[in-house]
Write a protein that holds these residues in place. Structure first.
Motif: not given
Length: 739
Positions: A274-275, A280-283, A289-293
């Motif tokens: 996670v970074r 945003m959070l790049l997981v 890879y996915g993206l979260a707020d």
């Protein structure tokens, strides 16, 4: 001391090649140069009024005739070093204190800590003695107090020199931050307030400073977070912790979790990594890879090869399994189809794109994402003031973001600057013009750069370089001076000198930038720590540098060159001293680290690490937690690289009779097959791997360009055995002031 031994014959690129650049050149100077130089001299002698300083550079003639090795800016003053002694200058270049001090720190809370004739004291910004030279050791002031030691007495003093705290039974104490300092007692760390009251009893193997009410601690091989009441917001069970603005990223058993400031996990679950990317959070899970707020809500499912959020757009550049790139919005709709090889967000607000088949570059409008420049160019720079440099068939031009060429593709080089001015080369001659096309400067210069609001030009004569400095109107502000060194602690400020040793200070823009806080956050070993306390003042370290040469460096020399840090730890039942030194002058980065122990009443060195600059790097002392034996151990971890290959590895040490002995060594090499013979490659084909760790066979090994091998105790092993060893010994840094 035993160091990691490298097969120097096996990595041909580990030697740095010095390349001498030769050439010739002649400046084409304006006819009125003498008048301009005379005007520049007047400018240097009379700094512009305060209300005019934002419109142009400020040139300050320094009153000192001393050579300036480096300078550090803090609280409106410059602490500088002449190669052997320290002095201080005011912002107008006038001398505050002569260059007479053997040690000195930048100003902190109105006072500077200095050393004269072996004793420490404090001076004010007039150069007057504020506190007399009485102390054997002393620190900069932080939150109203400073550390001192005098004989066997130690503690904290206030700005009047009154002792406000004499901590008892304390081997070390840190600076205060957010009202608390960590201290070391009987092998463990706790926290006290400025009255000396123990707020958090010693219970941790390591401790860091408080930031926003939380501090990182380490216990039993794992990290945790505590608040100022000692409550474990995160129990020490994580291999790493990284704090972001609104959340925490913590790793446990190779899985990453997002946690809020109260210690609660976000709902998005566990990830391989996670970074944070643009808030945003790049997981990542299973290399997808996915993206979260920042509330943990998953926006894009982890099905993509790569995701790059576009700042402020609620859009993301996405790469699919075929290596094609497109753009999605935050509800998953395709805004740019997957037809490009790559997409890059440009500083001008648009997007540079490359054709997936030809590699040619074009441009998308940043608002409607339509093509404004087709993918026909070999190169394209970032857009500035609505235009960018483009290159095709080795020739350069300037293009607007609507696709119209402002300058044809017929020039040898072009450079655009932040205010819209540009430098255009025809052969060896360059013309520098402003945004409206008015001539600023012309001549035969190798390059033109901008330092804040100043242009820097360079001409070559043989192997020597000559530099000059000009304002935005093309008036010379520092003719005949060389750029010498940036000033630490502030941006856009430079020390320049000429061939006769004169120094000037060039302020090229707003004076704001790096915080000097780290320089005032340190850890002090008290007299109760016995030989360690005197050793940190008068001792030396035996350094084995990246070339394998051993030499001695005094701690005094390290303190003169930059930032030093010492901290006590309990390893295998004995206290060891960790030492780390990092230079302020960072042209050649040479950081050193070491561990020491008291043996028969004397401090002895156990192991050391050395990190150099360039492709030839080095190692660093780390602490390693042996999962099988549930114990802290000492180690060195490093990497070395060059044009022929790359190496990574380290040593694990144990204490035996007060000395360090290597328990196990491990190393991986990635290098060209030309460093091996065919017979060696064929006989060990299954122990050579590609960059994805796929083993070679006898049928494929001789076709490989690069191979990777893994070694334990100098013997080649399967990658699985190497990874298992890495997992057993999880290495960690010390908790530095940045924690």
């Amino acid at each position: 001391m035993r160091k990691i031994q490298i097969k120097w014959w096996a990595i041909s690129g580990l030697l740095i090649t010095a390349i001498l650049l030769t050439g010739c050149g002649r400046d084409v100077m304006p006819a009125d140069l003498p008048e301009r130089i005379a005007k520049a001299d007047a400018i240097r002698q009379t700094p512009p009024p305060e209300d005019e300083r934002d419109s142009g550079p400020v040139i300050v003639t320094l009153s000192t005739e001393e050579k300036i090795e480096w300078a550090f800016y803090s609280e409106g003053c410059y602490c500088y070093y002449n190669g052997s002694l320290y002095g201080y200058l005011a912002e107008d270049g006038k001398e505050i204190a002569p260059c007479i001090y053997s040690e000195a720190t930048p100003f902190s809370e109105g006072l500077a800590c200095v050393c004269l004739d072996g004793k420490y004291g404090y001076i004010d910004k007039n150069g007057e003695i504020a506190l007399p030279f009485l102390y054997d050791q002393a620190s900069p002031f932080r939150e109203g107090t400073a550390y001192f030691s005098c004989g066997e007495e130690y503690g904290l003093i206030d700005r009047e020199g009154a002792v406000v705290l004499r901590p008892e039974n304390c081997d070390s104490i840190s600076s205060f931050r957010e009202g608390l300092a960590y201290f070391f007692r009987d092998g463990l760390y706790g926290y006290m307030d400025q009255s000396g009251k123990v707020v958090i009893p010693p219970a941790y193997d390591d401790a860091g400073y408080f930031y926003d009410g939380l501090a990182c601690v380490r216990k039993g091989g794992f990290f945790g977070l505590i608040d100022k009441d000692g409550r474990e917001v995160l129990a020490p069970q994580y291999s790493s912790i990284r704090r972001e603005e609104t959340y925490i990223i913590a790793e446990k058993e190779g899985i990453f979790y997002c946690i809020d400031g109260e210690g609660r996990e976000f709902s998005l679950g566990a990830w391989d990594s996670v970074r944070e990317e643009d808030g945003m959070l790049l997981v990542c899970r299973d290399d997808l890879y996915g993206l979260a707020d920042d509330n943990g809500n998953l926006i894009l499912e982890p099905v993509y090869e790569q995701i790059v959020p576009i700042a402020g757009k609620e859009l993301a550049i996405v790469y699919n399994e075929n290596g094609e790139s497109g753009i999605l919005d935050y509800v998953g709709q395709v805004r740019v189809p997957f037809i490009y090889g790559s997409i890059y967000a440009d500083g001008g607000g648009g997007l540079r794109v490359t054709d997936r088949d030809t590699g040619k570059i074009g441009y998308l409008d940043g608002e409607n994402l339509t093509v404004s420049i087709p993918t026909i160019y070999d190169g394209m720079g970032a857009f500035t003031e609505g235009r960018a440099m483009v290159m095709q068939d080795g020739k350069y031009g300037v293009i607007r973001n609507d696709g119209m060429l402002e300058l044809p593709l017929e020039y040898d080089d072009i450079c655009l600057f932040s205010d819209g001015s540009m430098a255009v080369w025809t052969g060896e001659t360059v013309r520098l013009t402003d945004r409206q096309g008015n001539l600023i400067l012309t001549g035969e210069y190798g390059w033109i750069d901008e330092l804040g609001n100043v242009y820097e030009t360079e001409e070559r004569s043989g192997t020597w370089k000559s530099r000059n400095y000009w304002d935005r109107q093309g008036q010379p502000v520092a003719p005949g001076y060389w750029r010498y060194e940036t000033v630490q602690g502030v941006k856009d400020t430079y020390i320049l000198h000429d061939d006769t040793g004169n120094n000037i200070l060039l302020k090229a823009g707003e004076e704001a930038g790096q915080s000097a806080e780290k320089e005032f956050l340190t850890n002090w070993i008290t007299p109760e720590a016995g030989p360690f306390a005197d050793f940190l003042k008068n001792g030396a370290i035996a350094v084995l540098n990246a070339h394998g040469d051993e030499y001695m460096d005094r701690f005094e020399d390290f303190r003169n060159e930059g930032w030093c840090f010492g901290k006590l730890y309990r390893i295998e039942g004995q206290d060891v001293l960790y030492f780390y030194a990092e230079p302020w002058k960072r042209i050649n980065i040479e950081c050193s680290s070491a561990l020491f122990i008291v043996r028969d009443g004397q401090v002895e060195q156990l192991i050391d690490g050395y990190t150099g600059s360039g492709t030839l790097r080095g190692d660093e002392v780390r602490f390693l937690y042996d999962k099988e034996e549930d114990a802290w151990k000492m180690g060195t971890i490093g990497s070395w690289g060059g044009f022929g290959g790359y190496a990574y590895g380290g040593d694990v040490y144990i204490l035996r009779d007060g000395r360090a002995e290597v328990e196990i060594s491990f190393m991986s090499y990635n290098q060209t097959t030309g460093n091996y013979g065919d017979d060696e490659l064929l006989e060990n084909a299954e122990l050579f791997y590609d960059h994805e760790d796929t083993p070679y066979t006898q049928d494929t090994i001789l076709e490989a360009g690069y191979v990777r091998e893994y070694l334990i105790e100098g013997q080649r092993v399967p990658v699985e055995e190497f990874r298992a060893l890495e997992e057993r010994y999880k290495y960690q840094y010390y908790l530095s002031p940045e924690w």
